[in-house]
Scaffold this active site. Sequence first.
Site, PDB file in Angstrom:
ATOM      1  N   LYS A 140       0.804  -1.047   0.049  1.00 64.39           N
ATOM      2  CA  LYS A 140       0.101  -0.043  -0.103  1.00 64.39           C
ATOM      3  C   LYS A 140       0.768   1.406  -0.099  1.00 64.39           C
ATOM      4  CE  LYS A 140      -1.859   1.477   4.131  1.00 64.39           C
ATOM      5  NZ  LYS A 140      -1.566   3.032   4.396  1.00 64.39           N
ATOM      6  N   ASN A 141       1.761   1.328   0.973  1.00 66.84           N
ATOM      7  CA  ASN A 141       2.498   2.511   0.972  1.00 66.84           C
ATOM      8  C   ASN A 141       3.483   2.830   0.038  1.00 66.84           C
ATOM      9  OD1 ASN A 141       0.939   3.121   3.405  1.00 66.84           O
ATOM     10  ND2 ASN A 141       2.422   2.478   4.810  1.00 66.84           N
ATOM     11  N   CYS A 148      -5.568   7.813   9.262  1.00 61.92           N
ATOM     12  CA  CYS A 148      -5.717   7.173  10.508  1.00 61.92           C
ATOM     13  C   CYS A 148      -5.654   7.871  11.729  1.00 61.92           C
ATOM     14  CB  CYS A 148      -4.953   6.008  10.656  1.00 61.92           C
ATOM     15  SG  CYS A 148      -5.420   4.311   9.878  1.00 61.92           S
ATOM     16  N   ARG A 208      -0.160  13.948  13.703  1.00 63.04           N
ATOM     17  CA  ARG A 208       0.356  14.167  12.304  1.00 63.04           C
ATOM     18  C   ARG A 208       0.310  15.348  11.600  1.00 63.04           C
ATOM     19  NH1 ARG A 208      -1.781   8.530   9.572  1.00 63.04           N
ATOM     20  NH2 ARG A 208       0.291   8.711   8.620  1.00 63.04           N
ATOM     21  N   PRO A 209       1.071  16.419  12.333  1.00 65.85           N
ATOM     22  CA  PRO A 209       1.385  17.637  11.494  1.00 65.85           C
ATOM     23  C   PRO A 209       1.924  17.327  10.031  1.00 65.85           C
ATOM     24  CG  PRO A 209       2.972  17.355  13.344  1.00 65.85           C
ATOM     25  CD  PRO A 209       2.075  16.013  13.382  1.00 65.85           C
ATOM     26  N   ILE A 210       2.056  18.443   9.298  1.00 66.70           N
ATOM     27  CA  ILE A 210       2.490  18.341   8.146  1.00 66.70           C
ATOM     28  C   ILE A 210       3.726  19.679   7.973  1.00 66.70           C
ATOM     29  CG2 ILE A 210       0.517  17.399   7.007  1.00 66.70           C
ATOM     30  CD1 ILE A 210      -0.243  20.277   5.883  1.00 66.70           C
ATOM     31  N   ASP A 220       3.882   0.515  12.247  1.00 69.39           N
ATOM     32  CA  ASP A 220       2.753  -0.302  11.799  1.00 69.39           C
ATOM     33  C   ASP A 220       2.523  -1.867  12.181  1.00 69.39           C
ATOM     34  OD1 ASP A 220       2.191   2.115  10.438  1.00 69.39           O
ATOM     35  OD2 ASP A 220       3.102   1.598   8.551  1.00 69.39           O
ATOM     36  N   ARG A 249      -8.873  -0.410   4.398  1.00 73.53           N
ATOM     37  CA  ARG A 249      -7.972   0.617   3.505  1.00 73.53           C
ATOM     38  C   ARG A 249      -6.635  -0.017   3.255  1.00 73.53           C
ATOM     39  NH1 ARG A 249      -8.401   6.221   6.632  1.00 73.53           N
ATOM     40  NH2 ARG A 249      -6.914   6.645   5.255  1.00 73.53           N
TER      41      ARG A 249
END
Length: 416
Positions: free
Chosen positions: A22-23, A116, A121-123, A304, A397
């Site tokens: 997936k990733n 998720c 989860r900042p950007i 993960d 997902r």
Amino acid sequence: MDSIRIQGGMALQGKVRVQGSKNASLPILAATLLVREESLIRNCPRIADVYSMVSLLKSLGCGVHWQETGIAVDSSQVCRCQMPREAVRGMRSSLCLLGALIGRCSEVVMEHPGGCVIGERPIDMHLSALEQMGVEFVEEEGSIRAFSDRLHGAVISLPFPSVGATENIVLAGVMAEGDTVLEGAAREPEVSALCAFLQQCGAWIEGVGSGRLVIHGGRRLYGTDFTVPADRIVAGTYLLSCIGTGGSVLLEQAPEEEMQSVLEAAAQMGARVCTSKEGIYVQAPGRPAAIELVTAPYPGFPTDLQSVVLAVETKGRGVSRIRETIFENRFRIVEELRKMGASVELCSPREASVKGVETLRGADLVARELRGGAALVAAGLMAEGETFVEGCAYIYRGYENIGRDFRELGARVASV
Ligand code: EPZ
């Protein structure tokens, strides 16, 4: 079909083929935007996040077609630089479209991306790196508008090896004028897969697989035929589930080289692991030995798979300690595991102590995120009696068909 019913208590036996990653698929699909020709991406998993990426690419004007062996993307006619709200909100990896689109158009509008619920989860690292490459950002009513008159190379140093930020820098870097030197890059295999795809299209990237990438920008990219590698996290989920149930399993095409830290953890848990051309063969002891585990960026143990280890160690022999260093919200399954009779203490928001019990009992559980959800299915396989896991949309997902795969390994699992 949002729930999975598991009749637990049986050891997993047999073999299963591991799906494509997936990733790796998601940033590679985003990267097709930079190639003004058709590319064929083989071995993409048929999962919800890939379907969302495909519809995002279509909404931007790409011609996208599923074929038997992969996805054909023709990005010669990209006509929009605004990403549809709903698609972006639901998927964190839509963020890599930012680097790709800014390389393709001079202006991009997107919502703050979703994903998720495993942490803040900042950007900030994405934005600051792209700023150094000549991109300006304006925040408008929850969306981000990015402009660039002249995307150029830069010397960038990441304070933490963020996978997504590294991917965005690579995507923008191959289109930028001049060279981009990235220090502190993420070394995850999915970053290397993205670079391999771009190299196959004609990009010049040095240092792939290392923490220092040099991206020579501005080269013309050509359409290609690329095969996505197998998913190390899916392989790890099945390997650890096998250990939890005391079984023996062959994981066909599992990417052994990318899984060294997982194989080391499996050995510490008492499993016998052999690797061959066919894949990874694992044979588990009755109950796993307790372990000390700390998650870390690659090549460390992947965050993960932390939830799956936690679930498996609820039946461990002794007390395990598990420390999460990447995401702050990855212990949300603890409450669910306790419903099954597990003995887990949270020593701090980032550290759990798991005292193994002899038996888990089936229970009604709720999945709240992708990997935690898969860990609950693993716990269901290990428990006596029946377990229902609700909220499986999260699991779909990332896993093509977790029920089918576990059934192939002899488990009694049904989607309901
Ligand atoms: C990728 O997420 C993966 N997602 C995640 O997999 C994986 O858990 C994660 O890398 C770590 O390996 C995809 O590839 C689509 P990061 P990403 O940027 O890129 C902080 C799964 O289950 N950070 O490496 O979002 C961040 O908060 C998923 O398949 C900032 O502070 O992860 C985190 O603590 C979930 N500022 C750490 O860095 C930023 O600008 C690592 O995040 C960016 C990140």
